[in-house]
Design a protein around this motif. Structure first.
Motif, PDB file in Angstrom:
ATOM      1  N   ASP A   1      -5.074   7.103   1.555  1.00  0.00           N
ATOM      2  CA  ASP A   1      -4.046   7.783   0.990  1.00  0.00           C
ATOM      3  C   ASP A   1      -3.607   7.394  -0.513  1.00  0.00           C
ATOM      4  O   ASP A   1      -3.145   8.339  -1.227  1.00  0.00           O
ATOM      5  CB  ASP A   1      -2.736   7.093   1.875  1.00  0.00           C
ATOM      6  N   VAL A   2      -4.046   6.296  -0.988  1.00  0.00           N
ATOM      7  CA  VAL A   2      -3.788   5.763  -2.480  1.00  0.00           C
ATOM      8  C   VAL A   2      -4.469   6.785  -3.294  1.00  0.00           C
ATOM      9  O   VAL A   2      -3.971   7.507  -4.225  1.00  0.00           O
ATOM     10  CB  VAL A   2      -4.278   4.509  -2.576  1.00  0.00           C
ATOM     11  N   PRO A   3      -5.868   6.917  -3.208  1.00  0.00           N
ATOM     12  CA  PRO A   3      -6.538   7.696  -4.157  1.00  0.00           C
ATOM     13  C   PRO A   3      -6.137   9.300  -3.882  1.00  0.00           C
ATOM     14  O   PRO A   3      -6.187  10.085  -4.864  1.00  0.00           O
ATOM     15  CB  PRO A   3      -8.036   7.834  -3.684  1.00  0.00           C
TER      16      PRO A   3
ATOM     17  N   MET B   1       2.363   2.604  -4.949  1.00  0.00           N
ATOM     18  CA  MET B   1       0.843   2.632  -5.162  1.00  0.00           C
ATOM     19  C   MET B   1       0.336   2.335  -6.567  1.00  0.00           C
ATOM     20  O   MET B   1      -0.436   1.703  -6.811  1.00  0.00           O
ATOM     21  CB  MET B   1       0.530   4.103  -4.527  1.00  0.00           C
ATOM     22  N   ASP B   2       1.096   3.092  -7.519  1.00  0.00           N
ATOM     23  CA  ASP B   2       0.666   2.858  -8.946  1.00  0.00           C
ATOM     24  C   ASP B   2       0.730   1.336  -9.262  1.00  0.00           C
ATOM     25  O   ASP B   2      -0.189   0.863  -9.973  1.00  0.00           O
ATOM     26  CB  ASP B   2       1.536   3.749  -9.681  1.00  0.00           C
ATOM     27  N   ARG B   3       1.790   0.874  -8.978  1.00  0.00           N
ATOM     28  CA  ARG B   3       2.035  -0.585  -9.025  1.00  0.00           C
ATOM     29  C   ARG B   3       0.890  -1.499  -8.460  1.00  0.00           C
ATOM     30  O   ARG B   3       0.509  -2.259  -9.315  1.00  0.00           O
ATOM     31  CB  ARG B   3       3.452  -1.337  -8.654  1.00  0.00           C
ATOM     32  N   THR B   4       0.440  -1.197  -7.419  1.00  0.00           N
ATOM     33  CA  THR B   4      -0.408  -1.990  -6.629  1.00  0.00           C
ATOM     34  C   THR B   4      -1.884  -1.723  -7.420  1.00  0.00           C
ATOM     35  O   THR B   4      -2.802  -2.734  -7.653  1.00  0.00           O
ATOM     36  CB  THR B   4      -0.454  -1.580  -5.293  1.00  0.00           C
ATOM     37  N   VAL B   5      -2.179  -0.376  -7.579  1.00  0.00           N
ATOM     38  CA  VAL B   5      -3.535  -0.077  -8.322  1.00  0.00           C
ATOM     39  C   VAL B   5      -3.683  -0.722  -9.749  1.00  0.00           C
ATOM     40  O   VAL B   5      -4.652  -1.266  -9.933  1.00  0.00           O
ATOM     41  CB  VAL B   5      -3.768   1.248  -8.526  1.00  0.00           C
TER      42      VAL B   5
ATOM     43  N   CYS C   1       0.746  -1.301   0.085  1.00  0.00           N
ATOM     44  CA  CYS C   1      -0.163   0.077  -0.088  1.00  0.00           C
ATOM     45  C   CYS C   1       0.783   1.349  -0.326  1.00  0.00           C
ATOM     46  O   CYS C   1       0.264   2.289  -0.249  1.00  0.00           O
ATOM     47  CB  CYS C   1      -0.745   0.014   1.329  1.00  0.00           C
ATOM     48  N   GLY C   2       1.946   1.374   0.389  1.00  0.00           N
ATOM     49  CA  GLY C   2       2.957   2.272   0.489  1.00  0.00           C
ATOM     50  C   GLY C   2       3.046   3.098   1.719  1.00  0.00           C
ATOM     51  O   GLY C   2       3.606   4.258   1.600  1.00  0.00           O
ATOM     52  N   LEU C   3       2.468   2.665   2.680  1.00  0.00           N
ATOM     53  CA  LEU C   3       2.122   3.301   3.819  1.00  0.00           C
ATOM     54  C   LEU C   3       3.476   3.871   4.779  1.00  0.00           C
ATOM     55  O   LEU C   3       3.681   4.857   4.836  1.00  0.00           O
ATOM     56  CB  LEU C   3       1.264   2.588   4.730  1.00  0.00           C
TER      57      LEU C   3
END
Length: 955
Positions: free
Chosen positions: A802-804, A773-777, A756-758
């Motif tokens: 956080d991601v959006p 995050m981009d990779r996860t999305v 998630c990149g937290l």
């Protein structure tokens, strides 16, 4: 050295000479937050002093008199009229002078220092069946000194009136540094050597009263809520020359109050609450005179905008129990007998229904529901400041009052006045006392908008006077209304006010610009047009991006509460304004302004202000205006360290998902290594505290076996997102979660290898976070619309919010919409007939702060109770570890201090109960605090795991 710097150094030296040991702060990092209160104004002080004794106050006043420097007394800083900001020395009484000195149960009095928070006094007196009557909505952080300064009232002012009616005596320091006691019979010196100056002051006051008898009798004390100006009618002969009551409401302009003796009232034995619905606030006001015939203790009103905002911010179930309508009254009835109170409530409801204005009404029986409803009303000022539609509103005319029988007529005229200026107001307040609070969508950032505000306020003053009312009914005149006193009072009365202040403060050094010789109401406004600030986060809910986001803080100070909710853990641990959410937000506002904080993103003062923020995100939920300090801190750290070396912990902890993935290939030898001396050396090199054990890494082999076993035997209804913490440290949680979800009718496909990149967000490495995050999305937004269930609450919150907000893409929002916590999945998706294994009857629960803040209405405590756990003792508050925060060497002590607020006491009194903590940080903190006693926190999935042994009462 500039002249201002020399003068400041000289003042500090003089204060050190007069009061050795007195804490005085002059740096912008310490004084910046004190430039604001909860009003529209900003007045940077030259220094902030933190007295511990009345002698310290004497020293400050004598030093400032010699230097010609103004002094402003301050309590909780919750003033909405600009009463608690000043250009000289600000005296913060809340930090140290906050003791309850005595409670006399027989006499029903209490003696308290000026900085005592109202709730602290009420908690102490409640043990004796007593209470302090006035109860402002800010009761969890306002101080008695501030209430005395404003002559505060509160929700139950229909019964208890104003603070002035509850004051027995005041211990004061005059502008000349003389200590005295003001009571119902005049003024008395503390030091016999001061008898002469005190006698002269009292004689001057009596002369003033004698010269203005008719004036004081005709212009003052006309309605119960007439707070504006000075209450000189208490000095009339027929009122016994009650100087204590006359000094209440003087807003620190005549003397500095250091302590007070106040009257207490008996706690009601029985009470009930009615909620009444209306089409609008005018209709509600029409019924107030009839309601008052039933002797209510409270009659509070509010409109639909506040309720809509509360539901949007804290979930649909945050407001329950309101009948149909677009405006509501809360009516509280009290008495000695519950049956009699209930009968009175039923009779009142029947009478109001017959009058025909109600759209609905009900008696609220549930204590929990009543607490929830009162919270909506008490958070009114903050909720109205930033509404669900994104609109901003401001105080300035938030405090006018009329006689209750004139309220509906006044409100009709007031709404017409708003419309004529094309303004909108959010209305709420003490309808039973005729006092209406309103926040208005003034455009304070433009010259045109400020001109509109000035015209409106002038006309509003004339309107309320036309209806026999007062400019201020509770908050005081301050900088917002003092200029308008000439609309309400005659020239002779204004002159009498000036003479009264002259007797006490001949040099005009006490809170200048307020009541007498007022500053223009549009001077020193905090808001102005500011350039847009480039940022990585998109801040989608704030029109002006980062600048608009930090402007959310309007100073109501709920983050300074010592109890209730989770915000703000660092303030609760340190008691420092600079460590509150409000203090940090004000420093960020100063940074955006660029006047006192001139280094922008590179500011060390702002960095230091943010240092103890645990990034718990509780403020994003608990703060009525939705300040999200965790996000602001992440943005600041990103910008502050851009192109520069970072603290070592940003590398060692920020990159943990990457390093832990590698560690899994050699987990056993690495764990042995880290347990020895080399582990401590590596910790020091990485900026990590050596006072904690480094959690043991799980092997990749264990993870593979767990995930293989977790694959469902039937078509999956959801995705189980295996986060970095679960993958690296507790893969057994993934296995347990998979089994529980399958048992509940939600078979899941485990998804490993994503993040998630937290950790990069919390350390402000936003460029890297975006890539992760981009990779996860990209991996998750593949056309699949199944729920994404995350066992680790912090990672779920990062994916959800956080991601959006960092990526700002439709794909990110689609993924966020699918995210569920483990608790949320069981709450929303489980089969109706699902029954978990036998559960312990008593559980201690540490709810993760990110889950508390982000996933409203889906709390583990509610789920546990629904599943049959009899007693859930929730440690309401942050665990103190908070991801990387508690592992960083410089934050260890604060981390433990935060744990001591709620978690540690529950662990100390565990008595064999099970401990549940879904967050990895929370579980690690529990292991650190109580692991040596054999106590281990279970993830909720482990507690519910059908494959586990039946849980006992000890873990």
């Amino acid at each position: 050295m500039t002249t201002a710097t020399r003068d400041l150094a000289g003042l500090k030296a003089r204060l050190a000479e007069f009061a050795p040991g007195l804490r005085v702060e002059t740096g912008v990092g310490a004084t910046g937050p004190y430039a604001y209160d909860a009003s529209n104004y900003r007045v940077p002080p030259r220094a902030v002093a933190f007295p511990r004794t009345a002698d310290d106050v004497v020293a400050v006043l004598r030093a400032c008199r010699e230097a010609g420097v103004p002094v402003t007394a301050r309590g909780g800083g919750t003033s909405m009229a600009g009463n608690a900001v000043g250009p000289g020395v600000v005296l913060d009484f809340s930090r140290y002078m906050n003791r309850i000195l005595d409670i006399d149960v027989e006499a029903r009095t209490a003696r308290v220092e000026a900085g005592v928070v109202l709730d602290a006094l009420r908690s102490a007196t409640a043990l004796h069946g007593l209470d302090f009557g006035p109860d402002p909505s800010s009761h969890s952080r306002c101080t008695l000194g501030g209430m005395i300064g404003n002559d505060a009232c509160g929700n139950r002012s229909v019964r208890d009136g104003r603070t002035s009616g509850h004051v027995v005596s005041l211990e004061i320091v005059t502008a000349d540094g003389v200590r005295a006691v003001a009571d119902h019979a005049g003024l008395h010196p503390v030091d016999p050597g001061d008898a002469g100056p005190v006698a002269r002051l009292e004689a001057d006051l009596k002369r003033l009263v004698g010269e203005n008898l008719a004036l004081l009798r005709t212009e003052l004390g006309r309605i119960p809520r007439q707070v504006s100006g000075y209450q000189l009618h208490h000095l009339l002969p027929e009122n016994g020359f009650d100087l204590a009551r006359a000094l209440v409401g003087t807003e620190g302009t005549c003397a500095v109050v250091t302590a007070a003796t106040v009257r207490l009232v008996a706690t009601a034995q029985a009470s009930t609450l009615l909620t009444l619905g209306y089409e609008d606030v005018v209709q509600a006001a029409e019924d107030v005179p009839e309601i008052l015939r039933f002797s209510p203790s409270a009659v509070e009103g509010m409109d639909e905008a506040i309720v809509a905002t509360m539901r949007a911010r804290r979930g649909a179930d945050s407001v329950t129990g309101l009948p149909e309508g677009r405006a509501w009254l809360y009516v509280e009835l009290e008495g000695d007998d519950q049956a009699e109170v209930n009968a009175r409530a039923a009779e009142l409801l029947g009478v109001l229904k017959d009058l025909g204005r109600l759209t609905g009404g009900r008696v609220v029986q549930s204590p929990a529901e009543r607490r929830s409803l009162w919270r909506v009303r008490e958070d009114g000022a903050g909720l109205a400041a930033r509404l669900v539609d994104g609109g901003e509103s401001w105080p300035g005319w938030e405090d006018a009052a009329v006689a209750p029988e004139n309220l509906s007529a006044y409100l009709r005229g007031f709404r017409k006045l708003l419309a004529s200026h094309q303004l909108t107001g959010v209305l709420y307040g003490h309808f039973g006392a005729g006092c209406v609070h309103v926040r208005i969508d003034f455009d304070l950032a433009s010259e045109t908008g400020r001109e509109v505000m000035r015209r409106f306020l002038t006309e509003a003053a004339a309107l309320v006077v036309e209806h026999g009312g007062t400019l201020s009914g509770e908050h005081g005149d301050g900088r917002a209304r003092s200029e308008l006193l000439k609309v309400m009072y005659s020239h002779r009365m204004i002159a009498a006010f000036a003479a009264f202040k002259q007797v006490f403060d001949p040099h005009g050094l006490l809170n200048p610009g307020v009541i007498v010789d007022p500053a223009p109401l549009d001077a020193d406004l905090a808001l102005r047009e500011l350039p847009l600030v480039e940022a990585k986060f998109t801040f989608p809910h704030d029109e002006d991006g980062f600048a608009g986001a930090v402007r959310r803080c309007v100073g109501v100070g709920r983050c300074r509460s010592d109890a209730g909710g989770v915000m703000c853990p660092s303030y609760r641990a340190t008691g420092e304004e600079n460590d509150s959410t409000r203090g940090r937000a004000r420093m960020l506002q100063e940074m955006v302004r660029g006047e006192t904080v001139t280094e922008g993103w590179r500011s060390t003062e702002v960095r230091d202000a943010l240092d103890l923020c645990l990034s718990c995100k509780a403020c994003s939920s608990d703060c009525p205006v939705g300040v999200d300090m965790a996000t602001y801190k992440a943005e600041f750290l990103h910008q502050h360290y851009k192109g520069r070396l970072r603290p070592r912990s940003h590398y060692s902890l920020g990159w943990l998902p990457k390093t832990s993935a590698l560690a899994g290939y050699a987990a056993r030898p690495l764990n042995l290594l880290l347990r020895g001396p080399l582990g401590k050396l590596l910790a020091r090199l990485g900026g990590v505290t050596t006072q904690r054990r480094i959690p043991a890494f799980a092997s990749r082999r264990t993870l593979r076996k767990t995930l293989q076993a977790a694959k469902p035997s039937e078509p999956a209804k959801a995705i189980l997102f295996v986060d970095s913490f679960t993958r690296a440290f507790r893969p057994q949680v993934a296995g347990a979660a998979s089994r529980v979800l399958a048992d509940a009718g939600i078979p899941c496909t485990p998804q490993d290898g994503l993040c998630c990149g937290l950790t990069w967000v919390s350390t402000g490495q936003l460029a890297t976070a975006r890539k992760i995050m981009d990779r996860t999305v990209t991996a998750l937004d593949d056309g699949d619309d199944r729920p994404i269930i995350v066992a680790e609450p912090s990672c779920a919150a990062a994916l959800k919010r956080d991601v959006p907000e960092l990526l700002g893409t439709e794909a990110a929002r689609r993924v966020a919409d699918r995210v569920q916590t483990f608790t949320g999945a069981l709450t929303d998706l489980a089969d109706d007939g699902w029954t978990p294994p036998p559960l312990p009857q008593n559980v201690v629960l540490q709810t993760h702060c990110h889950e508390y803040a982000t996933f409203k209405g889906r709390r583990p405590a509610d789920l546990l109770r629904r599943l049959g756990v009899g007693s859930v003792d929730e440690a309401e508050g942050c665990c103190g570890l908070a991801g990387n925060f508690g592992f960083e060497a410089q934050h260890y002590d604060t981390s433990i201090a935060v744990a001591d607020l709620a978690l540690t006491p529950r662990l100390d009194a565990l008595d064999g109960r099970s401990v549940v903590a879904d967050g990895f940080s929370c579980a690690a903190q529990i292991d650190h605090l109580a692991g040596d006693q054999g106590i281990r926190a279970l993830h909720l999935a482990e507690l519910l795991d059908p494959a586990a042994d039946q849980p006992g009462e000890t873990t």
